[in-house]
Design an enzyme around this catalytic site. Structure first.
Site, PDB file in Angstrom:
ATOM      1  CB  CYS A   2      33.191   4.913 -33.746  1.00  0.00           C
ATOM      2  SG  CYS A   2      31.685   4.838 -34.702  1.00  0.00           S
ATOM      3  NE  ARG A  35      35.777   4.434 -28.327  1.00  0.00           N
ATOM      4  CZ  ARG A  35      35.689   5.284 -27.325  1.00  0.00           C
ATOM      5  NH1 ARG A  35      36.271   5.014 -26.186  1.00  0.00           N
ATOM      6  NH2 ARG A  35      35.026   6.409 -27.455  1.00  0.00           N
ATOM      7  CD1 TRP A  83      27.149   0.407 -31.400  1.00  0.00           C
ATOM      8  CD2 TRP A  83      26.353   2.454 -31.828  1.00  0.00           C
ATOM      9  NE1 TRP A  83      25.861   0.464 -30.922  1.00  0.00           N
ATOM     10  CE2 TRP A  83      25.336   1.709 -31.167  1.00  0.00           C
ATOM     11  CE3 TRP A  83      26.075   3.769 -32.193  1.00  0.00           C
ATOM     12  CZ2 TRP A  83      24.092   2.234 -30.867  1.00  0.00           C
ATOM     13  CZ3 TRP A  83      24.828   4.290 -31.893  1.00  0.00           C
ATOM     14  CH2 TRP A  83      23.851   3.523 -31.240  1.00  0.00           C
ATOM     15  CG  ASN A 109      33.284   8.264 -32.126  1.00  0.00           C
ATOM     16  OD1 ASN A 109      32.133   7.861 -32.208  1.00  0.00           O
ATOM     17  ND2 ASN A 109      33.881   8.473 -30.960  1.00  0.00           N
ATOM     18  N   GLY A 110      31.044   9.854 -34.132  1.00  0.00           N
ATOM     19  CA  GLY A 110      30.142  10.948 -33.779  1.00  0.00           C
ATOM     20  C   GLY A 110      29.038  11.104 -34.801  1.00  0.00           C
ATOM     21  CD  GLU A 499      24.182  -2.969 -12.922  1.00  0.00           C
ATOM     22  OE1 GLU A 499      23.475  -2.132 -13.491  1.00  0.00           O
ATOM     23  OE2 GLU A 499      25.271  -3.360 -13.394  1.00  0.00           O
ATOM     24  CE  LYS A 503      25.545  -5.150 -16.413  1.00  0.00           C
ATOM     25  NZ  LYS A 503      25.760  -3.879 -15.814  1.00  0.00           N
ATOM     26  CD  GLU A 506      24.475  -4.104 -20.215  1.00  0.00           C
ATOM     27  OE1 GLU A 506      24.916  -3.958 -19.087  1.00  0.00           O
ATOM     28  OE2 GLU A 506      24.645  -3.249 -21.105  1.00  0.00           O
ATOM     29  CG  HIS A 522       1.431   0.119  -5.702  1.00  0.00           C
ATOM     30  ND1 HIS A 522       0.348   0.728  -5.123  1.00  0.00           N
ATOM     31  CD2 HIS A 522       2.315  -0.107  -4.699  1.00  0.00           C
ATOM     32  CE1 HIS A 522       0.571   0.896  -3.829  1.00  0.00           C
ATOM     33  NE2 HIS A 522       1.765   0.386  -3.543  1.00  0.00           N
ATOM     34  CE  LYS A 625      32.936  -0.430 -20.607  1.00  0.00           C
ATOM     35  NZ  LYS A 625      32.105  -1.154 -19.627  1.00  0.00           N
TER      36      LYS A 625
END
Ligand code: M6R
Length: 630
Positions: A2, A35, A83, A109-110, A499, A503, A506, A522, A625
């Site tokens: 948010c 965000r 969000w 937000n929250g 990483e 990438k 996402e 393994h 984000k």
């Protein structure tokens, strides 16, 4: 999670006649959309009432809505990009939420943790709810307090007083912004464990989840503390705690330019930020050593005697930042000989970790607001640990709540997928490791000087990779219909493999896994069948020889089972050519510093492949984000 913006301008024409609130708010939302982008909404106070519009989906949907159904000019407004947490991403659940017969508008937000209990109480009073959100409960509570408890009395604090009383009853993490038609020149905001900064204008003031919410208008900002309420008018900023006691915020000046948060000719922020990396590393190194090659981390204001006693380091972070932490572990243990653990922040505090005053906890966070990391840092401090934050966002919560901070200077990172912040975090972690080694006398000063000199050469080497990525881009485009890509690495190449896979997951929504190459036999080798693409990050043949040859053996093992191999190797490593369909070379560099180079081709690959699939690489689905809820 948010994005929030608030604005009050001045109608008197004294200093600044004020902008139209809607323009300011929409510009702020454009910058804060990274965000969250499940919905967007705005509310302005004009002609003695609240007017609002909200729409599910990206900000562009709201802009279309406003085109067909404009809002009146106003000097007071709030805006939100969402969000979704409570309630799906629908028009109804979009913010703002109205209360007090439509005279009050609230954005949030929250997460309000006790929303169910409060909702029951409000339902019993006859309140009718239009959405499934916890935010509407907070709005209804605020409206009830303002209208029924304070009798709509604006003389004695009015909306600010109502916000104090509401916050005393709210549990969880929240930033709330409210405007009321009875107080048209005021925006009131509250903050608990969720970000909020004030922007100081001349004859106008601003609120934002971060400074990008108002960076087009002012660079002067105020950091707020926890559990604070701020009331802005065009000419004043008043801060109190949740009980009305006056409080002061810390003023600072934003040191980046609004232009650095624009795409600058690139097709996406991610593409631009990948290209920003030479600069991000160079800026993070800048001014941190003297002419004699000694580290001068003046900002690490921690008693050197305490740092000398450190017998364990724990690195706490999430996502990409945690992979930077994994790289840090190899370097710090190598240089400092201090046992170093890396832990996902959300796992840390729930397992009764062993932490004491000789433990150095290093948190890594681009945003400085990641709730999981913040909570872990708080926990570590409570246990007596020394806490250092590696962070990219000036004035954010995690550095403020840590004993010291080492800022990365990557500049604003807008794309949800982290790229330049990752390289800057690794750079800062190297600096921290070298500093500790210098302080504790673990390695000779000449060695530190050499590593710093090698680090100084990294920006030009990254640039070389960026300038020679044509074949890699072609490969990425040709692979847009793949269903799965695997990544292998060893030693510092292992976090790079993780990483690379993250990438791709996402932004390209593609199944991708990173493995330690040694782990192959393994289990993961069972995934290999005819045509399976595998990226392999090959260690330098100039490093531990055995490591290089072991990874080459791994390549042979997977090729024998049908894998197609794409290899990231060091220039001069001609041997790997025989084992790969494609080899992408990076310039020679000391093995420990290699992640600063080997990561870059994997970022380019993911970005290019996702773009070829037609995806919005900057705003991938379901993500935001900064993750400011647990
Ligand atoms: O702001 P932070 O560095 O604390 O964020 C941590 C993670 O949420 C972040 O790195 C996330 O994994 C990125 N989307 C990865 O690209």
């Amino acid at each position: 999670m948010c994005g929030i913006v608030g604005y009050v301008g001045n109608s008197s024409g004294r200093v600044n006649a004020g902008h139209n609130a809607l323009d300011v708010v929409l510009e702020g939302l454009r910058r804060l959309e990274y965000r969250g982008y499940d919905s967007a909404g705005v509310a302005v106070v004009a002609d003695g009432r609240i007017s609002s519009r909200k729409k599910s989906g990206k900000l562009s949907n709201l802009l279309d809505e406003l085109e067909g159904s404009p809002l009146p000019d106003s000097l007071t407004g709030i805006g939100h990009t969402r969000w979704a947490t409570h309630g799906g991403p629908t028009d109804r659940n979009a913010h703002p939420h109205l209360a007090d017969d439509g005279r009050l508008a609230v954005i949030h937000n929250g997460i309000i943790e006790n929303f169910a209990e409060l909702k029951q109480q409000l339902l019993a009073k006859g309140v009718v709810f239009a959405s499934e959100t916890d935010t509407e409960v907070a709005a209804a509570l605020l409206g009830d307090i303002f209208r029924n408890q304070l009798k709509g009395n604006t003389a004695d604090g009015g909306l600010a007083k109502a916000m104090q009383l509401a916050c005393q009853r709210l549990q969880g993490a929240f930033t709330l912004l409210a405007v009321h038609a009875d107080q048209p020149d005021v925006v009131v905001a509250a903050r608990r464990n969720s970000p909020l900064v004030v922007g100081l204008g001349e004859g106008e003031n601003f609120l934002g989840s971060d400074v990008s919410g108002f960076i087009d208008y002012t660079r002067k900002a105020i950091e707020l503390g926890q559990d604070q309420i701020v009331t802005i008018t065009a000419g004043s900023v008043e801060i109190t705690d949740f009980f009305g006691a006056p409080a002061v915020g810390k003023e600072y000046t934003v040191d980046w330019d609004p232009a650095s948060a624009e795409k600058g000719g690139f097709s996406s922020f991610m593409e631009k930020e990948i290209h920003d990396q030479p600069d991000a590393v160079a800026q993070t190194l800048l001014g941190r050593s003297d002419l004699n090659g000694r580290l001068t981390l003046d900002e690490l204001r921690i008693d050197p005697q305490l740092l000398k006693k450190v017998d364990k380091i724990i690195v706490l972070a999430c996502g990409t930042a945690a992979y930077a932490g994994l790289v840090a572990k190899y370097a710090i243990e190598n240089w400092c000989r201090i046992p170093t653990e890396v832990e996902l922040a959300h796992e840390f505090r729930y397992r009764d970790p062993i932490v004491d005053s000789n433990t150095l906890v290093v948190s890594i966070s681009q945003s400085g607001e990641t709730m999981d990391t913040l909570m872990a840092v708080r926990y570590a401090r409570e246990q007596g640990a020394i806490t250092v934050s590696i962070c990219n966002t000036n004035g954010s919560t995690i550095p403020r709540e840590s004993d010291a901070v080492l800022y990365t200077h990557a500049g604003p990172e807008i794309a949800v997928a982290s790229t330049k912040a990752f390289l800057a975090q690794i750079t800062a972690a190297y600096l921290l490791g070298l500093y500790l080694a210098q302080l504790r006398g673990n390695i000779f000063s000449g060695q530190i000087k050499d590593v710093l000199a090698d680090l100084g050469k990294i920006p030009a080497k990254i640039q070389k990779i960026l300038d020679s990525a044509t074949e890699l881009r072609e490969l990425a485009r040709s692979m847009k219909d793949e269903k799965s890509v695997l990544f292998l690495g060893r030693h510092v190449g292992f976090p790079v493999a993780l990483e690379g896979a993250l990438k791709l997951k996402e932004i390209a929504y593609l199944h991708a896994e990173g493995f330690a190459a040694g782990e192959l036999k393994h289990g993961p080798i069972a995934l290999i069948d005819e045509g399976q693409p595998v990226f392999v990050v090959v260690p330098s043949p100039r490093g531990r020889e055995s490591l290089h040859s072991k990874v080459v053996s791994n390549i042979q093992e997977i090729r024998a089972r049908g894998a197609r191999t794409m290899v990231i190797a060091e220039e001069g490593d001609e041997a790997v050519r025989n084992y790969a369909e494609h080899v992408f070379y990076v310039p020679e560099t000391p093995p420990l510093l290699m992640p600063l180079l080997t990561t870059v081709p994997l970022q380019i690959f993911a970005c290019e492949l996702a773009a070829a699939k037609g995806y919005d690489v900057d705003q991938p689905r379901n993500l935001a984000k900064s993750v400011t809820v647990e």
